[in-house]
Design a protein around this motif. Structure first.
Motif, PDB file in Angstrom:
ATOM      1  N   ALA A  40       1.221  -1.252   0.132  1.00 51.00           N
ATOM      2  CA  ALA A  40      -0.122   0.069  -0.176  1.00 51.00           C
ATOM      3  C   ALA A  40       0.996   1.501   0.020  1.00 51.00           C
ATOM      4  CB  ALA A  40      -0.735   0.112   1.014  1.00 51.00           C
ATOM      5  N   ARG A  41       2.359   1.344   0.315  1.00 55.64           N
ATOM      6  CA  ARG A  41       2.814   2.261   0.847  1.00 55.64           C
ATOM      7  C   ARG A  41       3.825   2.463  -0.497  1.00 55.64           C
ATOM      8  NH1 ARG A  41       7.328   0.348   3.898  1.00 55.64           N
ATOM      9  NH2 ARG A  41       8.174   0.181   1.589  1.00 55.64           N
ATOM     10  N   GLY A  42       3.662   1.660  -1.734  1.00 59.44           N
ATOM     11  CA  GLY A  42       4.266   1.424  -2.766  1.00 59.44           C
ATOM     12  C   GLY A  42       5.714   0.844  -3.356  1.00 59.44           C
ATOM     13  N   LEU A  43       5.965  -0.472  -2.048  1.00 59.18           N
ATOM     14  CA  LEU A  43       6.786  -1.594  -2.447  1.00 59.18           C
ATOM     15  C   LEU A  43       6.547  -2.071  -3.905  1.00 59.18           C
ATOM     16  CD1 LEU A  43       9.411  -3.195  -1.907  1.00 59.18           C
ATOM     17  CD2 LEU A  43       7.230  -4.520  -0.471  1.00 59.18           C
ATOM     18  N   ARG A  44       7.094  -2.677  -4.746  1.00 61.56           N
ATOM     19  CA  ARG A  44       7.245  -3.143  -6.115  1.00 61.56           C
ATOM     20  C   ARG A  44       7.493  -4.563  -6.451  1.00 61.56           C
ATOM     21  NH1 ARG A  44       3.052  -1.255  -4.773  1.00 61.56           N
ATOM     22  NH2 ARG A  44       1.314   0.353  -5.455  1.00 61.56           N
ATOM     23  N   LEU A  45       8.442  -4.738  -5.526  1.00 62.13           N
ATOM     24  CA  LEU A  45      10.057  -5.706  -5.651  1.00 62.13           C
ATOM     25  C   LEU A  45      10.271  -6.866  -4.637  1.00 62.13           C
ATOM     26  CD1 LEU A  45      10.572  -7.069  -7.640  1.00 62.13           C
ATOM     27  CD2 LEU A  45      13.122  -5.439  -7.698  1.00 62.13           C
ATOM     28  N   VAL A  46       9.327  -8.034  -4.401  1.00 61.95           N
ATOM     29  CA  VAL A  46       9.809  -8.479  -3.487  1.00 61.95           C
ATOM     30  C   VAL A  46      10.124 -10.155  -3.687  1.00 61.95           C
ATOM     31  CG1 VAL A  46       8.490  -9.743  -1.610  1.00 61.95           C
ATOM     32  CG2 VAL A  46       7.863  -7.910  -2.824  1.00 61.95           C
ATOM     33  N   GLN A  47      11.827 -10.849  -3.602  1.00 63.19           N
ATOM     34  CA  GLN A  47      12.168 -11.706  -2.604  1.00 63.19           C
ATOM     35  C   GLN A  47      11.250 -12.587  -1.660  1.00 63.19           C
ATOM     36  OE1 GLN A  47      16.045 -13.598  -1.449  1.00 63.19           O
ATOM     37  NE2 GLN A  47      16.422 -11.507  -2.639  1.00 63.19           N
ATOM     38  N   ILE A  48      11.649 -13.490  -2.336  1.00 63.16           N
ATOM     39  CA  ILE A  48      10.799 -14.976  -1.494  1.00 63.16           C
ATOM     40  C   ILE A  48      11.737 -15.640  -1.095  1.00 63.16           C
ATOM     41  CG2 ILE A  48       9.593 -16.780  -0.820  1.00 63.16           C
ATOM     42  CD1 ILE A  48       7.546 -15.681  -2.603  1.00 63.16           C
ATOM     43  N   SER A  79      14.479 -16.518  -4.609  1.00 63.02           N
ATOM     44  CA  SER A  79      15.633 -17.745  -3.938  1.00 63.02           C
ATOM     45  C   SER A  79      15.884 -18.515  -4.150  1.00 63.02           C
ATOM     46  CB  SER A  79      15.799 -17.007  -2.385  1.00 63.02           C
ATOM     47  OG  SER A  79      17.502 -16.962  -2.254  1.00 63.02           O
ATOM     48  N   GLY A  80      16.679 -18.889  -4.919  1.00 64.36           N
ATOM     49  CA  GLY A  80      17.135 -20.442  -5.452  1.00 64.36           C
ATOM     50  C   GLY A  80      16.088 -21.069  -6.583  1.00 64.36           C
ATOM     51  N   SER A  81      14.986 -21.367  -5.902  1.00 62.02           N
ATOM     52  CA  SER A  81      14.449 -22.114  -7.116  1.00 62.02           C
ATOM     53  C   SER A  81      13.903 -21.935  -8.097  1.00 62.02           C
ATOM     54  CB  SER A  81      13.391 -22.839  -6.221  1.00 62.02           C
ATOM     55  OG  SER A  81      12.855 -23.645  -6.392  1.00 62.02           O
ATOM     56  N   GLU A  82      14.602 -21.776  -9.080  1.00 61.83           N
ATOM     57  CA  GLU A  82      14.053 -21.473 -10.252  1.00 61.83           C
ATOM     58  C   GLU A  82      11.993 -22.531  -9.685  1.00 61.83           C
ATOM     59  OE1 GLU A  82      15.257 -22.148 -14.634  1.00 61.83           O
ATOM     60  OE2 GLU A  82      17.279 -22.384 -13.230  1.00 61.83           O
ATOM     61  N   GLU A  83      12.310 -23.618  -9.616  1.00 66.73           N
ATOM     62  CA  GLU A  83      11.112 -24.766  -9.972  1.00 66.73           C
ATOM     63  C   GLU A  83      10.035 -24.306  -9.096  1.00 66.73           C
ATOM     64  OE1 GLU A  83      14.118 -25.207  -8.901  1.00 66.73           O
ATOM     65  OE2 GLU A  83      14.648 -26.932 -11.207  1.00 66.73           O
TER      66      GLU A  83
END
Length: 199
Positions: A40-48, A79-83
């Motif tokens: 909601a604040r504007g974050l648009r890129l997240v890594q799991i 992170s770390g898993s294409e699958e």
């Protein structure tokens, strides 16, 4: 559009904040609540990241993060898993430095990032055509308390004249964006700092 322009346009579309999930520390429900606030604040890129969650919990959490982030117009990499990234409909994958250095090709996903700590790793990320790199730790961080941070001066030298965007990582928050930009970073990558409502 010429193919040569694609990396430039992709780089321009990357936001200045790159958040890393920490549900393994604070719990899945609180992590999703903080994600909603950040989106909601504007974050648009997240890594799991979530290497410490079991496979079932990690998959469920990842799917929920993808659903919520996509609904807000953002992107998610795993992170770390294409699958796992493919299974939950994420936008891409983020390679560890170890994975980066042994990779023979760029992962076959739309968005690919990599963790780097030195010149050799940054050069490899460029050679493989990664979309961005994360470089650190710049400052001391709770995630790796025994690691000596590189500081802004070394970060600046390493990030200079790169062909891909470089995020600064390690003990940083949104308040460090101006410093990061002045040192050649595309933006800042954060774990704990990303989830403070007032960060």
């Amino acid at each position: 559009m010429l193919p040569a322009n694609t990396p430039i346009l992709k780089a321009l579309s990357l936001p200045s904040e790159y958040a890393i999930s920490n549900a393994h520390e604070i719990g899945v429900t609180p992590a999703l609540a903080k994600l909603d606030i950040a989106l909601a604040r504007g974050l648009r890129l997240v890594q799991i990241r979530e290497r410490d969650l079991d496979q079932t919990a990690r998959t469920r959490f990842a799917a929920e993060v993808v659903k919520r982030t996509h609904r807000a117009g953002g992107r998610v990499v795993v992170s770390g898993s294409e699958e796992l990234a493919t299974a939950v409909g994420a936008d891409g994958v983020h390679l560890t430095a170890v994975q980066l250095m042994v990779a023979q090709r760029r992962p076959a996903l739309p968005w690919c990032g990599a963790s780097c700590h030195d010149e050799a790793e940054l050069r490899r990320a460029e050679e493989l055509g990664m979309d961005f790199a994360v470089l650190g730790p710049v400052c001391r961080t709770d995630s790796h308390p025994a690691v000596v941070p590189m500081g802004w001066e070394r970060f600046t030298r390493l990030a200079e004249n790169r062909s891909i965007p470089v995020y600064a990582l390690g003990g940083l928050g949104r308040q460090d964006l101006e410093q990061a930009w002045s040192c050649g970073a595309h933006g800042v990558s954060m774990m704990r700092g990303a989830w403070h409502a007032d960060a």
